[in-house]
Design a protein around this motif. Structure first.
Motif: not given
Length: 198
Positions: A40-51
């Motif tokens: 669910d796209s709603a579950n993506l909000v708040g997820r952290v990505m690193s680069t």
């Protein structure tokens, strides 16, 4: 009798999930930094990505700058982020430490003009060893300058100062009159809030 593994359900669960391409903010060129999966796209909000900044800018000289972005909104199969902090790699920091010199850290907590509560760690590397009074004076100048800078500017301006190195250059100009300084780095920054780690 042993129960059969329900492989079918597991496969169906993965099929129900979708991949989303993740983009950095416009201030960093809206560059894609990878993909992430969710049911669910709603579950993506708040997820952290690193680069790294090197990956974003396609500049190998900036590979030592680790960047963190939090997904703030999703549109279609695209996930858009906001910058929440950075940190220099341990290998790079070790390379800055020289014998018979001093490392001086200053921790700055403050709120930006647009209401972001942030924590910065600024580190000064001297050319020769400093005594306690010199260390105190250097740390005092860094703290005063950075506290004022944070309060007078928004988060985007602070981030720009970190990424371009203008904060480090300005601090060096202020501190080098006190003692011989080799380098000043903002080694870490972060917004003081709870985030979901991917």
């Amino acid at each position: 009798m042993a129960k059969k593994k329900q492989i079918g359900r597991r496969v169906e669960g993965w099929k129900a999930k979708s991949w989303y391409k993740v983009y950095v903010p416009e201030s960093f060129g809206s560059t894609p930094i990878g993909e992430t999966i969710a049911a669910d796209s709603a579950n993506l909000v708040g997820r952290v990505m690193s680069t790294t900044l090197g990956e974003i800018a396609q500049d190998f000289a900036k590979q030592h700058i680790k960047m963190k972005f939090k997904i703030s909104r999703v549109a279609g199969d695209a996930a858009y982020t906001e910058f929440i902090g950075h940190e220099l790699t341990k290998d790079y920091l070790r390379s800055l430490v020289k014998r018979r010199t001093s490392r001086i850290d200053s921790h700055i907590m403050g709120s930006t003009k647009d209401g972001k509560r942030i924590h910065l760690t600024v580190t000064c590397y001297t050319l020769i060893g400093a005594n306690s009074s010199q260390i105190h004076a250097i740390r005092g100048v860094m703290y005063a300058q950075m506290t004022a800078f944070v309060a007078q500017n928004d988060w985007a301006t602070v981030v720009d100062g970190i990424v371009t190195g203008s904060i480090s250059r300005d601090l060096l100009a202020q501190v080098k009159g006190i003692f011989p300084i080799r380098r000043i780095e903002v080694i870490k920054s972060k917004i003081e809030s709870k985030v979901i780690i991917a």
